[in-house]
Design an enzyme around this catalytic site. Structure first.
Site, short mmCIF file in Angstrom:
data_model
loop_
_atom_site.label_atom_id
_atom_site.label_comp_id
_atom_site.label_asym_id
_atom_site.label_seq_id
_atom_site.Cartn_x
_atom_site.Cartn_y
_atom_site.Cartn_z
N LYS A 112 0.79 -1.09 -0.34
CA LYS A 112 0.00 -0.19 0.19
C LYS A 112 0.61 1.16 0.37
O LYS A 112 2.02 1.06 0.71
CB LYS A 112 -1.11 0.30 1.26
CG LYS A 112 -0.40 0.34 2.42
CD LYS A 112 -0.01 1.59 3.22
CE LYS A 112 0.49 1.29 4.93
NZ LYS A 112 1.42 2.38 4.49
N ASP B 221 -2.21 -0.31 10.91
CA ASP B 221 -2.57 -0.95 9.91
C ASP B 221 -2.87 -1.96 9.08
O ASP B 221 -2.64 -1.76 7.64
CB ASP B 221 -1.79 0.59 8.65
CG ASP B 221 -0.51 -0.76 8.48
OD1 ASP B 221 -0.11 -1.83 8.75
OD2 ASP B 221 0.51 -0.06 7.49
O1 C5P Z 1 -0.34 -1.20 15.76
P1 C5P Z 1 1.43 -1.16 15.36
O2 C5P Z 1 2.33 -2.30 15.82
O3 C5P Z 1 1.54 -1.05 13.53
O4 C5P Z 1 2.40 -0.33 15.47
C1 C5P Z 1 3.48 0.29 15.50
C2 C5P Z 1 4.24 0.57 16.25
O5 C5P Z 1 3.82 2.97 16.13
C3 C5P Z 1 3.65 1.52 18.01
O6 C5P Z 1 4.05 0.31 18.67
C4 C5P Z 1 3.43 3.19 18.14
O7 C5P Z 1 4.50 3.28 18.67
C5 C5P Z 1 3.66 3.27 16.52
N1 C5P Z 1 1.92 3.95 16.35
C6 C5P Z 1 1.14 5.06 16.75
N2 C5P Z 1 -0.22 4.98 16.36
C7 C5P Z 1 -0.43 4.24 15.39
C8 C5P Z 1 0.01 3.50 14.84
C9 C5P Z 1 1.67 2.62 15.43
O8 C5P Z 1 1.98 5.90 17.52
N3 C5P Z 1 -1.24 4.72 15.39
#
Ligand code: C5P
Length: 294
Positions: free
Chosen positions: A11, A138
């Site tokens: 994406k 995501d």
């Molecule tokens: O949810 P995911 O594992 O993809 O997110 C990785 C990191 O990115 C999270 O631990 C957080 O630090 C940051 N993040 C965030 N806000 C989001 C998505 C991700 O702060 N909406």
């Protein structure tokens, strides 16, 4: 039971406004995300227990891989139905990692879809969305195979209105990434340390609404306020993007938290000439690939 093969698209974030930090430590965002016609392929065959192999030795195939995280999440959610005893996954990896192209998240959703098919569809779309969101912020967008608007921490996904999606579909795009990646938590952490980089939610929504309401083409939508912190540290990115602007009249952007960047290409653009300039700036180890928006 025969195995199945699922396409896991990459994406890009055409529009990404990180609007502020939430009480739970995540960030709220407003983003328009489009899947691409290029991505990974995940094959799954029923087995006893879950295992993963990958054609790219750099990809970890242990429990840290989101494919196996998705598998254990699916197994736990359907345990009462005894829907699945295991699966052998094989991942054909094409999407670079640490790129902001959603590769790991897309693979995880492909695993959920594969297992749900193998098990005879025990979970409906709403249940799959809930599981996907628990795996990564995501992930939910990959349950759609068209451009979407993503809000909240990424879990609130709505399809783009048909007229707006039509302005994106099929557009030619060049994806390019330097040899280094950018860790998503680092990029969000840098924004949190510099709150002036956030775009207030009302402004983000107004900007998006203006594009949705008008006839403007895809180029007018492009925005990413994560670029500032990334470009401060990784100067190879803004230097090349500026060169692409001046030499080819392109409007390149970074995707997500980087380090991959992209440029929408006019149909008549000389893709190989642009790719040569990218390799000249970032070296032969740079990833360069043409694709189309789905
Ligand atoms: O949810 P995911 O594992 O993809 O997110 C990785 C990191 O990115 C999270 O631990 C957080 O630090 C940051 N993040 C965030 N806000 C989001 C998505 C991700 O702060 N909406």
């Amino acid at each position: 039971m025969p195995g199945i093969s699922i396409f896991a698209p990459a994406k890009i974030n055409l529009f990404l406004a990180v609007t502020g930090r939430r009480a739970d430590g995540f960030h709220d965002l407003v983003s328009v995300v489009a899947p691409l016609d290029f991505g990974d392929t995940l094959r799954a065959e029923p087995a006893e227990g879950f295992s993963l192999a990958c054609d790219d030795p750099a990809v970890p195939c242990d429990a840290t891989n989101l494919v196996l995280k998705a598998a254990s999440t699916f197994a736990a959610a359907t345990a009462d139905k005894g829907a699945i005893r295991g699966a052998t996954f094989f991942l054909e990896k094409c999407i670079p990692m640490g790129a902001g192209l959603g590769g790991g998240s897309s693979d995880a959703v492909a695993a959920l879809r594969a297992l749900n098919q193998i098990a005879g569809e025990p979970l409906d779309a709403a249940q799959l969305t809930k599981l996907a969101t628990g795996i990564g912020s995501d992930c939910a967008l990959f349950l759609h195979s068209a451009p979407i608007v993503m809000r909240g921490r990424g879990e609130r996904v709505t399809p783009l209105p048909a007229e707006a999606a039509a302005r994106l579909r099929g557009r030619r795009v060049l994806i390019f990434k330097p040899a280094f990646g950018i860790a998503t938590p680092w990029a969000y952490g840098r924004m949190a340390a510099e709150p002036a980089t956030y775009l207030p939610a009302a402004e983000a929504e107004a900007r998006l609404a203006r594009w949705l309401g008008g006839p403007a083409e895809a180029e007018a939508l492009l925005f990413n306020n994560m670029e500032r912190v990334a470009f401060e540290k990784f100067v190879a990115l803004p230097v090349l993007l500026e060169e692409l602007r001046t030499r080819f009249g392109l409007a390149p952007r970074m995707s997500g938290s980087g380090s991959a960047c992209f440029a929408l290409l006019p149909e008549e653009a000389d893709g190989p000439a642009i790719a040569a300039v990218i390799r000249g700036a970032w070296g032969e180890s740079a990833f360069v690939r043409e694709a189309r928006l789905l």
